[in-house]
Design a protein around this motif. Structure first.
Motif, PDB file in Angstrom:
ATOM      1  N   GLU A 309       0.812  -1.225   0.000  1.00 46.01           N
ATOM      2  CA  GLU A 309       0.000   0.000   0.000  1.00 46.01           C
ATOM      3  C   GLU A 309       0.840   1.267   0.000  1.00 46.01           C
ATOM      4  O   GLU A 309       0.307   2.357  -0.175  1.00 46.01           O
ATOM      5  N   THR A 310       2.151   1.134   0.227  1.00 46.29           N
ATOM      6  CA  THR A 310       3.026   2.310   0.290  1.00 46.29           C
ATOM      7  C   THR A 310       4.287   2.064  -0.525  1.00 46.29           C
ATOM      8  O   THR A 310       4.629   0.926  -0.875  1.00 46.29           O
ATOM      9  N   TYR A 311       5.027   3.177  -0.757  1.00 45.68           N
ATOM     10  CA  TYR A 311       6.307   3.058  -1.447  1.00 45.68           C
ATOM     11  C   TYR A 311       7.277   2.198  -0.636  1.00 45.68           C
ATOM     12  O   TYR A 311       8.100   1.469  -1.203  1.00 45.68           O
ATOM     13  N   VAL A 312       7.182   2.294   0.684  1.00 43.52           N
ATOM     14  CA  VAL A 312       8.058   1.487   1.538  1.00 43.52           C
ATOM     15  C   VAL A 312       7.831  -0.006   1.282  1.00 43.52           C
ATOM     16  O   VAL A 312       8.785  -0.779   1.169  1.00 43.52           O
ATOM     17  N   ASP A 313       6.559  -0.388   1.174  1.00 40.94           N
ATOM     18  CA  ASP A 313       6.251  -1.793   0.892  1.00 40.94           C
ATOM     19  C   ASP A 313       6.892  -2.242  -0.416  1.00 40.94           C
ATOM     20  O   ASP A 313       7.451  -3.348  -0.512  1.00 40.94           O
ATOM     21  N   VAL A 314       6.816  -1.369  -1.421  1.00 42.08           N
ATOM     22  CA  VAL A 314       7.387  -1.697  -2.728  1.00 42.08           C
ATOM     23  C   VAL A 314       8.904  -1.790  -2.640  1.00 42.08           C
ATOM     24  O   VAL A 314       9.521  -2.737  -3.151  1.00 42.08           O
ATOM     25  N   GLY A 315       9.523  -0.805  -1.988  1.00 42.39           N
ATOM     26  CA  GLY A 315      10.978  -0.796  -1.865  1.00 42.39           C
ATOM     27  C   GLY A 315      11.494  -2.019  -1.139  1.00 42.39           C
ATOM     28  O   GLY A 315      12.492  -2.633  -1.555  1.00 42.39           O
ATOM     29  N   ASP A 336      16.735   3.964   1.861  1.00 41.33           N
ATOM     30  CA  ASP A 336      15.486   4.738   1.834  1.00 41.33           C
ATOM     31  C   ASP A 336      14.484   3.949   0.983  1.00 41.33           C
ATOM     32  O   ASP A 336      14.413   4.113  -0.231  1.00 41.33           O
ATOM     33  N   TYR A 337      13.743   3.052   1.635  1.00 39.33           N
ATOM     34  CA  TYR A 337      12.811   2.184   0.919  1.00 39.33           C
ATOM     35  C   TYR A 337      11.719   2.981   0.216  1.00 39.33           C
ATOM     36  O   TYR A 337      11.251   2.593  -0.855  1.00 39.33           O
ATOM     37  N   SER A 338      11.318   4.088   0.823  1.00 35.12           N
ATOM     38  CA  SER A 338      10.269   4.907   0.215  1.00 35.12           C
ATOM     39  C   SER A 338      10.749   5.486  -1.111  1.00 35.12           C
ATOM     40  O   SER A 338      10.017   5.464  -2.111  1.00 35.12           O
ATOM     41  N   LYS A 339      11.967   6.006  -1.143  1.00 36.64           N
ATOM     42  CA  LYS A 339      12.509   6.565  -2.383  1.00 36.64           C
ATOM     43  C   LYS A 339      12.667   5.485  -3.448  1.00 36.64           C
ATOM     44  O   LYS A 339      12.384   5.704  -4.627  1.00 36.64           O
ATOM     45  N   LEU A 340      13.135   4.304  -3.006  1.00 37.42           N
ATOM     46  CA  LEU A 340      13.298   3.199  -3.959  1.00 37.42           C
ATOM     47  C   LEU A 340      11.942   2.792  -4.527  1.00 37.42           C
ATOM     48  O   LEU A 340      11.802   2.578  -5.735  1.00 37.42           O
ATOM     49  N   GLY A 341      10.923   2.671  -3.669  1.00 36.90           N
ATOM     50  CA  GLY A 341       9.590   2.308  -4.139  1.00 36.90           C
ATOM     51  C   GLY A 341       9.034   3.320  -5.107  1.00 36.90           C
ATOM     52  O   GLY A 341       8.416   2.967  -6.122  1.00 36.90           O
ATOM     53  N   GLU A 342       9.252   4.593  -4.840  1.00 38.74           N
ATOM     54  CA  GLU A 342       8.772   5.650  -5.740  1.00 38.74           C
ATOM     55  C   GLU A 342       9.491   5.585  -7.082  1.00 38.74           C
ATOM     56  O   GLU A 342       8.888   5.765  -8.142  1.00 38.74           O
ATOM     57  N   PHE A 343      10.801   5.289  -7.027  1.00 37.83           N
ATOM     58  CA  PHE A 343      11.575   5.144  -8.263  1.00 37.83           C
ATOM     59  C   PHE A 343      11.055   3.975  -9.104  1.00 37.83           C
ATOM     60  O   PHE A 343      10.899   4.093 -10.327  1.00 37.83           O
ATOM     61  N   ILE A 344      10.807   2.846  -8.459  1.00 37.81           N
ATOM     62  CA  ILE A 344      10.293   1.667  -9.167  1.00 37.81           C
ATOM     63  C   ILE A 344       8.953   1.993  -9.816  1.00 37.81           C
ATOM     64  O   ILE A 344       8.685   1.606 -10.966  1.00 37.81           O
ATOM     65  N   MET A 345       8.114   2.689  -9.103  1.00 37.89           N
ATOM     66  CA  MET A 345       6.795   3.033  -9.638  1.00 37.89           C
ATOM     67  C   MET A 345       6.921   3.872 -10.905  1.00 37.89           C
ATOM     68  O   MET A 345       6.241   3.612 -11.909  1.00 37.89           O
ATOM     69  N   PHE A 357       0.218  -3.897  -5.452  1.00 40.28           N
ATOM     70  CA  PHE A 357       0.971  -3.001  -6.325  1.00 40.28           C
ATOM     71  C   PHE A 357       1.368  -3.787  -7.562  1.00 40.28           C
ATOM     72  O   PHE A 357       1.827  -4.933  -7.459  1.00 40.28           O
ATOM     73  N   VAL A 358       1.183  -3.200  -8.739  1.00 37.03           N
ATOM     74  CA  VAL A 358       1.491  -3.880  -9.992  1.00 37.03           C
ATOM     75  C   VAL A 358       2.448  -3.022 -10.804  1.00 37.03           C
ATOM     76  O   VAL A 358       2.263  -1.806 -10.928  1.00 37.03           O
ATOM     77  N   CYS A 359       3.478  -3.658 -11.350  1.00 41.22           N
ATOM     78  CA  CYS A 359       4.390  -2.980 -12.269  1.00 41.22           C
ATOM     79  C   CYS A 359       5.021  -4.015 -13.189  1.00 41.22           C
ATOM     80  O   CYS A 359       4.785  -5.214 -13.044  1.00 41.22           O
ATOM     81  N   MET A 360       5.831  -3.535 -14.124  1.00 40.33           N
ATOM     82  CA  MET A 360       6.520  -4.430 -15.039  1.00 40.33           C
ATOM     83  C   MET A 360       7.818  -4.925 -14.417  1.00 40.33           C
ATOM     84  O   MET A 360       8.418  -4.250 -13.580  1.00 40.33           O
ATOM     85  N   GLU A 361       8.248  -6.111 -14.811  1.00 39.35           N
ATOM     86  CA  GLU A 361       9.581  -6.570 -14.469  1.00 39.35           C
ATOM     87  C   GLU A 361      10.598  -5.689 -15.204  1.00 39.35           C
ATOM     88  O   GLU A 361      10.298  -5.083 -16.235  1.00 39.35           O
TER      89      GLU A 361
END
Length: 382
Positions: A309-315, A336-345, A357-361
């Protein structure tokens, strides 16, 4: 050669020589084999290799489709049902495949007894065969030995190599096959849905996912020029859950049989991750069956993080699952997991979908996936 009980193995004689065919098989496989031996829709049987109880077909020219359907029908039998069918078939004076197919759907019209020493077992089996089931009270109160004794002493038993055959006159013999359209029958076990196809008072059944050639043959048996001349309705059987059942119905009702068949092929895949597929189709805003099939073909090109649900989760997920972003044991406090998650998004067109959360490989291209050449299957002209 070891042969399954439910198969039919016949030797075919043509000008090009002799060959054996083992039924049942998929319609596409059958078409290829018939073409290879120079046969059309009918095959000349020189001899039945298996089962010997069908050797009354020796020397006949029969419909390959009818023979294939008969093999599908008897393949479902257990040992007792198989004996019932083969014993009753052995008494036919001049059977054709229409009669044999009907026999395969009327096995409870006959009782076959192998062991005449167990009167109670004979009586219970005979009544179960006639009625289909017995209540708990009936199982406790009926004198099955007496029923078995009366059956054996009736004098109506006919000896066959499969046992003593009795015709159950109280069970009506139903003609389910009229020599034109095949009766309904689930054969493969992976049928997602059944489509009832009607034309001029006749009905054929399609078992999605279905082969093109099987649809063509169904139309031919109906005598229908094309799909648009038929009325159709869909019935659900093994559709995994309500979400996908609704999607399949929508594809069928709005886009027609072709799109529904694409989707059914996906739903029938044994190892498909339907939760991930649902998330990816929602992410891609895809509803058409052929487009869902493309996504299914490339499901590994997507990342779905359940519960994110958050960028941290993604990172955190990325550092745990991708070597490029792996974090050493002493490094988590410096990431910084939040920054990494935002970058991935941003980098991979990610999106929070409500619960995931859904994204491409990395390195995968959504546009390239969806622009692949369409499937060869073109049913509009059938």
């Amino acid at each position: 050669m070891e042969v399954d009980m439910g198969t039919i193995n016949v030797q075919i004689s043509t000008y090009e020589g002799n060959t054996s065919l083992i039924f049942p098989m998929e319609d596409s496989v059958l078409a290829d084999k018939l073409q290879a031996i120079g046969c059309g829709s009918e095959v000349p049987i020189s001899s039945v290799i298996w089962p010997s109880g069908l050797n009354m077909l020796n020397g006949l020219i029969v419909s390959a489709d009818e023979l294939n359907f008969l093999a599908k029908s008897i393949e479902r039998f257990d040992d007792s049902e198989y004996d019932q069918f083969m014993a009753s078939a052995s008494l036919e004076k001049s059977p054709d495949l229409e009669r044999l197919i009907n026999l395969s759907f009327n096995i409870n019209h006959y009782t076959v007894i192998r062991d005449v020493s167990d009167l109670a077992g004979i009586g219970e089996y005979h009544l179960m065969n006639i009625r289909g089931s017995l209540s708990k009270i009936e199982l406790e109160t009926i004198n099955f030995a007496q029923v078995g004794r009366e059956l054996l002493s009736s004098g109506k038993g006919i000896p066959t190599e499969y046992g003593l055959l009795f015709e159950n006159e109280e069970v009506p013999f139903q003609q389910v096959y009229d020599g034109t359209t095949f009766p309904p029958y689930l054969y493969r076990g992976n049928e997602v849905a059944v489509v009832n196809m009607h034309y001029q008072g006749k009905t054929e059944y399609l078992y999605l996912p279905e082969e093109d050639i099987s649809i063509e043959k169904a139309l031919k048996r109906l005598g229908a020029p094309c799909l648009s001349d038929c009325t159709m309705e869909i019935e659900m059987f093994n559709c995994p859950d309500k979400c996908w059942r609704d999607r399949l119905e929508t594809n069928f009702e709005i886009a027609g049989l072709r799109e529904a068949n694409f989707l059914a092929e996906v739903l029938a895949r044994p190892d498909i991750d339907l939760y991930k597929l649902q998330c990816v189709t929602d992410y891609a805003e895809v509803v058409a069956g052929d487009e869902i099939q493309k996504l299914a073909d490339h499901l590994d090109d997507f990342i779905v993080i359940k519960g994110a649900e958050t960028y941290v989760d993604v990172g955190e997920y990325i550092t745990q699952h991708e070597l490029e972003y792996a974090v050493g044991e002493n490094m988590p406090d410096f990431v910084d997991y939040s920054k990494l998650g935002e970058f991935i998004m941003q980098e991979r067109n990610g999106e929070f979908m409500g619960g995931c959360f859904v994204c491409m490989e990395a390195g995968c291209d959504y546009t390239q996936i969806m622009c692949e050449n369409p499937h060869d299957m073109e049913m509009e002209g059938i």
